[in-house]
Structures are given as C-alpha cells and as structure tokens.
Design an enzyme around this catalytic site. Structure first.
Site, PDB file in Angstrom:
ATOM      1  N   ASP A 122      -5.918  -3.627   4.317  1.00 19.68           N
ATOM      2  CA  ASP A 122      -7.233  -3.929   3.786  1.00 19.68           C
ATOM      3  C   ASP A 122      -7.940  -2.590   3.551  1.00 19.68           C
ATOM      4  O   ASP A 122      -7.529  -1.560   4.105  1.00 19.68           O
ATOM      5  CB  ASP A 122      -7.993  -4.779   4.812  1.00 19.68           C
ATOM      6  CG  ASP A 122      -9.453  -4.939   4.480  1.00 19.68           C
ATOM      7  OD1 ASP A 122      -9.758  -5.398   3.368  1.00 19.68           O
ATOM      8  OD2 ASP A 122     -10.284  -4.598   5.334  1.00 19.68           O
TER       9      ASP A 122
ATOM     10  N   ASP B  80     -11.984  -1.912   2.938  1.00 16.24           N
ATOM     11  CA  ASP B  80     -13.282  -1.722   3.588  1.00 16.24           C
ATOM     12  C   ASP B  80     -13.205  -2.041   5.074  1.00 16.24           C
ATOM     13  O   ASP B  80     -12.802  -3.140   5.468  1.00 16.24           O
ATOM     14  CB  ASP B  80     -14.341  -2.618   2.934  1.00 16.24           C
ATOM     15  CG  ASP B  80     -14.658  -2.201   1.509  1.00 16.24           C
ATOM     16  OD1 ASP B  80     -15.021  -1.040   1.304  1.00 16.24           O
ATOM     17  OD2 ASP B  80     -14.522  -3.050   0.606  1.00 16.24           O
TER      18      ASP B  80
END
Length: 243
Positions: free
Chosen positions: A7, A9
């Site tokens: 991922d 952020d």
C-alpha cells in the site's frame, strides 16, 4: 514468497496527514460539511479521489472540482518522504529475489507524483492505482491485477498495508497480509496476520534465516530463500503488546 506488494499512503509514505488535510480543505471549499482529517481517513476507504469527494459532498464531482483537491495537494507533494527504513527495505526485498509492486487507492496521477517525489518510483516493477480497477479495497481486484502483471501467484505474495482494508484485500486475494504498524493507523484488529512494527521487520517475517556452513559462508535454511510460515510464527507481537 516471490513478490511483495505495498500500500502507499501510511505504508510506504508518511503521507496520511498531508493527503487528509488536502481532502478536508477541498471538501470545505466545495461547499461540503466541515470534516476533520481524521474523519477523512475514516472514510477514504471508498476509493480514489472522485469517490472520496463524492462520499463527503453527497454528490458527484466534475473535473474542475476534482482539480480543487489537487490545488491543495500538489504543492505539498514535493515535501513527502518515505517512512524511515523504507528505501532500505525495498532494496533488501529486491536483493532477496522478490519482485516489488504497489497497489494504492490513490489515482494514477496522485500515485505517480507522490512516489516520484519520494524518490522510490523506479524501485517497483508494477504500480496499480485505484482508478484503474472497478472495485476499491477490500475487494481484491487491484492486488490481483498487480499479481497478473508481476506474473506471480497470489499465494506466493505478501501485501503490506497499514489499514484493515489492506489486510482484508490480501485475504480476499489469497495472499499473506502484513500489517505495517509503523503507519500507526488506528482501528486495525488483532488477528492471525503478521505484524511489522518497523519496515525492517517485513523481510524477517518473510525470509528464512540464514545458517552458517562449515566453510563460514551463509546459506539459506529450509527449502528455499523464502517461506510462508504459520501466522503464530510470523507474528512479532500482539497488537496490544507492541510499542
């Protein structure tokens, strides 16, 4: 494991405060309700930029209104940096023979600019953005697309993320979800998934420790360089017991 997908952020980049403030400012300027950055974070699982804005505004947004978000975010992108230890982790994962990917809920525009500003965009074999798939996390669509492009089966892949939807996405895809706890996202349940308190913990969760040979050289133990151990073996500590 043959690949590790991340991922973006809150996992690769220390960007959650910056992005959530840009959303809150854009929503307010577009006539939406006053929302805090924390409220934005709680709701941005709905998907990419247009979907998040629509979620809080209660209506669809035209391109000019989406640009309002970028007007707040773009000036701050140049200041974004990876979490400490991330560049070294990415190098170590590649050195261990695993391929690298990103699946993020952010749009291609945002993902490209942020990864480039952080200086890590060239390290990934594949980047899949939220506006390139039909269903957002926790649906596995984006992760499965990344794996097809990497040419690696789901069961030979770990997906590393800081949020509950990341772990659920990994589970739905048939991959190993690893909780990136250094992102400090609240609300992730304790469970069978392995937990990495710091970036450098990720590799130790996935790679079989080396053993010394008689001639003093290091050799990977077990049946290969990487193994999928049981959840109890992988887990560094419980959610409650970590600092």
């Amino acid at each position: 494991m043959r690949a590790v997908v991340f991922d973006m952020d809150g996992t690769l980049l220390d960007s959650v405060p910056t992005v959530s403030r840009a959303y809150a400012d854009a929503i307010r300027s577009l006539g939406g309700p006053p929302v805090s950055p924390d409220e934005v974070v709680a709701g941005w699982h709905v998907g990419h930029t247009e979907l998040v804005l629509a979620h809080f505004l209660g209506r669809t947004c035209d391109p000019a209104e989406v640009e309002r978000f970028h007007a707040y975010l773009d000036p701050a992108v140049a200041e974004l940096r990876p979490f400490p230890g991330i560049p070294a982790l990415l190098d170590e994962v590649a050195d261990a023979g695993m391929r690298l990917g990103v699946f993020t809920a952010a749009t291609r525009r945002v993902a490209s600019s942020m990864l480039a500003a952080a200086g890590i965009d060239a390290l990934f074999d594949v980047v899949i953005a939220g506006d390139e798939v039909d269903r957002p996390k926790p649906a596995p669509d984006g992760l499965l697309l990344a794996l097809r492009q990497l040419g690696v089966p789901a069961e030979a892949t770990a997906y590393v993320g800081d949020a509950e939807v990341d772990l659920d996405c990994a589970n739905a895809a048939g991959s190993l979800g690893v909780h990136a706890r250094w992102g400090a996202r609240a609300g992730v349940r304790a469970g069978a998934h392995p937990v990495a308190a710091r970036p450098h913990d990720v590799l130790s969760l996935l790679v079989t420790p080396r053993r010394r040979t008689g001639d003093g050289t290091a050799r990977q133990g077990g049946s290969g360089t990487v193994s999928r151990r049981s959840a109890d073996q992988l887990k560094l500590a419980s959610e409650d017991g970590q600092s």
